[in-house]
Design a protein around this motif. Sequence first.
Motif, PDB file in Angstrom:
ATOM      1  N   PRO A  45      29.264 116.602 -22.114  1.00  0.00           N
ATOM      2  CA  PRO A  45      28.940 115.800 -23.305  1.00  0.00           C
ATOM      3  C   PRO A  45      27.597 116.190 -23.912  1.00  0.00           C
ATOM      4  O   PRO A  45      26.635 116.506 -23.197  1.00  0.00           O
ATOM      5  N   HIS A  46      27.551 116.203 -25.243  1.00  0.00           N
ATOM      6  CA  HIS A  46      26.336 116.430 -26.030  1.00  0.00           C
ATOM      7  C   HIS A  46      25.810 117.867 -25.934  1.00  0.00           C
ATOM      8  O   HIS A  46      24.687 118.138 -26.369  1.00  0.00           O
ATOM      9  N   HIS A  52      27.854 134.115 -32.141  1.00  0.00           N
ATOM     10  CA  HIS A  52      27.675 134.694 -33.463  1.00  0.00           C
ATOM     11  C   HIS A  52      28.383 133.871 -34.544  1.00  0.00           C
ATOM     12  O   HIS A  52      28.041 133.933 -35.721  1.00  0.00           O
ATOM     13  N   ALA A  53      29.391 133.082 -34.125  1.00  0.00           N
ATOM     14  CA  ALA A  53      30.188 132.306 -35.073  1.00  0.00           C
ATOM     15  C   ALA A  53      29.564 130.960 -35.405  1.00  0.00           C
ATOM     16  O   ALA A  53      30.098 130.209 -36.217  1.00  0.00           O
ATOM     17  N   GLY A  54      28.425 130.639 -34.767  1.00  0.00           N
ATOM     18  CA  GLY A  54      27.795 129.356 -34.993  1.00  0.00           C
ATOM     19  C   GLY A  54      28.111 128.371 -33.889  1.00  0.00           C
ATOM     20  O   GLY A  54      29.025 128.591 -33.078  1.00  0.00           O
ATOM     21  N   PRO A  55      27.402 127.252 -33.823  1.00  0.00           N
ATOM     22  CA  PRO A  55      27.597 126.277 -32.748  1.00  0.00           C
ATOM     23  C   PRO A  55      28.958 125.579 -32.826  1.00  0.00           C
ATOM     24  O   PRO A  55      29.508 125.376 -33.898  1.00  0.00           O
ATOM     25  N   LEU A  56      29.464 125.224 -31.629  1.00  0.00           N
ATOM     26  CA  LEU A  56      30.678 124.425 -31.511  1.00  0.00           C
ATOM     27  C   LEU A  56      30.384 123.344 -30.480  1.00  0.00           C
ATOM     28  O   LEU A  56      30.075 123.643 -29.319  1.00  0.00           O
ATOM     29  N   GLU A  57      30.474 122.078 -30.889  1.00  0.00           N
ATOM     30  CA  GLU A  57      30.120 120.965 -30.010  1.00  0.00           C
ATOM     31  C   GLU A  57      31.185 120.746 -28.942  1.00  0.00           C
ATOM     32  O   GLU A  57      32.379 120.711 -29.235  1.00  0.00           O
ATOM     33  N   HIS A  58      30.733 120.587 -27.703  1.00  0.00           N
ATOM     34  CA  HIS A  58      31.651 120.271 -26.610  1.00  0.00           C
ATOM     35  C   HIS A  58      32.365 118.944 -26.862  1.00  0.00           C
ATOM     36  O   HIS A  58      33.518 118.761 -26.453  1.00  0.00           O
ATOM     37  N   ARG A  71      36.811 124.620 -35.611  1.00  0.00           N
ATOM     38  CA  ARG A  71      35.907 125.397 -36.448  1.00  0.00           C
ATOM     39  C   ARG A  71      34.455 125.166 -36.033  1.00  0.00           C
ATOM     40  O   ARG A  71      34.053 124.058 -35.675  1.00  0.00           O
ATOM     41  N   THR A  72      33.668 126.223 -36.115  1.00  0.00           N
ATOM     42  CA  THR A  72      32.233 126.125 -35.883  1.00  0.00           C
ATOM     43  C   THR A  72      31.549 125.692 -37.177  1.00  0.00           C
ATOM     44  O   THR A  72      32.190 125.526 -38.224  1.00  0.00           O
ATOM     45  N   THR A  73      30.230 125.544 -37.113  1.00  0.00           N
ATOM     46  CA  THR A  73      29.473 125.144 -38.301  1.00  0.00           C
ATOM     47  C   THR A  73      29.518 126.210 -39.386  1.00  0.00           C
ATOM     48  O   THR A  73      29.282 125.918 -40.556  1.00  0.00           O
ATOM     49  N   LYS A  74      29.844 127.469 -39.000  1.00  0.00           N
ATOM     50  CA  LYS A  74      29.961 128.551 -39.976  1.00  0.00           C
ATOM     51  C   LYS A  74      31.385 128.709 -40.502  1.00  0.00           C
ATOM     52  O   LYS A  74      31.652 129.610 -41.298  1.00  0.00           O
ATOM     53  N   GLY A  75      32.294 127.854 -40.043  1.00  0.00           N
ATOM     54  CA  GLY A  75      33.662 127.909 -40.524  1.00  0.00           C
ATOM     55  C   GLY A  75      34.577 128.855 -39.775  1.00  0.00           C
ATOM     56  O   GLY A  75      35.760 128.981 -40.122  1.00  0.00           O
ATOM     57  N   LEU A  76      34.077 129.533 -38.737  1.00  0.00           N
ATOM     58  CA  LEU A  76      34.922 130.419 -37.937  1.00  0.00           C
ATOM     59  C   LEU A  76      35.631 129.605 -36.850  1.00  0.00           C
ATOM     60  O   LEU A  76      35.152 128.529 -36.459  1.00  0.00           O
ATOM     61  N   THR A  77      36.744 130.123 -36.363  1.00  0.00           N
ATOM     62  CA  THR A  77      37.587 129.325 -35.467  1.00  0.00           C
ATOM     63  C   THR A  77      37.612 129.869 -34.041  1.00  0.00           C
ATOM     64  O   THR A  77      37.504 131.073 -33.810  1.00  0.00           O
ATOM     65  N   PHE A  78      37.775 128.940 -33.106  1.00  0.00           N
ATOM     66  CA  PHE A  78      38.035 129.249 -31.708  1.00  0.00           C
ATOM     67  C   PHE A  78      39.246 128.425 -31.263  1.00  0.00           C
ATOM     68  O   PHE A  78      39.373 127.258 -31.624  1.00  0.00           O
ATOM     69  N   THR A  79      40.104 129.050 -30.480  1.00  0.00           N
ATOM     70  CA  THR A  79      41.209 128.341 -29.854  1.00  0.00           C
ATOM     71  C   THR A  79      40.831 128.068 -28.405  1.00  0.00           C
ATOM     72  O   THR A  79      40.294 128.942 -27.720  1.00  0.00           O
ATOM     73  N   VAL A  80      41.096 126.848 -27.939  1.00  0.00           N
ATOM     74  CA  VAL A  80      40.678 126.441 -26.605  1.00  0.00           C
ATOM     75  C   VAL A  80      41.897 126.309 -25.693  1.00  0.00           C
ATOM     76  O   VAL A  80      42.924 125.749 -26.087  1.00  0.00           O
TER      77      VAL A  80
END
Length: 296
Positions: A45-46, A52-58, A71-80
Amino acid sequence: MSTPITHGPPHDGVAHQGRHGPLQVGESVLLIDHKSRRYLQTLTPHQEFHSHAGPLEHDRLIGAEPGSTHRTTKGLTFTVFRPTLSDLVFKMPRGAQVIYPKDLGPILMLADIAPGVDVLESGVGSGALSAAMLRAGANVTGYELRDDFARRAQLNVARSVGPEAAARYTVQLRDVYEGIDLPAGGGFDRVVLDLPEPWQVVPHLRGALRPGGIVLAYTPSIMQASQFREALGEAGLVMAETLEVLHRTWKVDGAAVRPDHRMVAHTAFLTHARMPSTAERTLPPPATEALDKSAG
């Protein structure tokens, strides 16, 4: 013989690696970007994953479904996803060289690792093989010379397979070359070795490995495998076989279909054999008629 010091399952607060339902706090997750690059994270948490794609909050991943895209803060995507054991093996902290997935699967088959099987493993290294055998349902006793390797293996196993499997795992600080102590059941069903000189263990197998049991050694050099095979023959073990596993992927892109230019070729030789019964058996003499027909 060295005095054994036993490490039980670690208690570090690592959550069980769930297999179903939403992602939970403390789980390891695999983040995959648009170029198929992989990043392993433990959900906290937190906290944030930075790349490189920007932060992604847990916090956005906790409670999400496996396979969902974020999506990260830069608009790029990650699949989990929840990581497979293979993913965890490649990413786990290590001191010793890890046994890679291309060999882990064949080891499970060649040694016939199954639920309830009692296994002696030496040395445990980073715990990758231990985790694979525990996930297959075995009870694993590890012999390891180095305390730091033993502790790291225990932690990696707990993170990889969860507390239920880790409860079937103990590691003793001792030298298997000096001998093998029998478990409560009176012997091991399997002995799996990742050691420089596995032939030194062969004299201890009689009595420690149950009749019909399997011994398997993982050896980088063919000369190690050859010396191990010689020791197996002298000790009367049977059905010995030595092999290696090659792993080659393919490029499949429309009409462009060809083997990849790189492959994972040699890593080690896998040698396995079986322990015959020590009981005396008296066979009935062959029938005279059968001998006459054979001679004719």
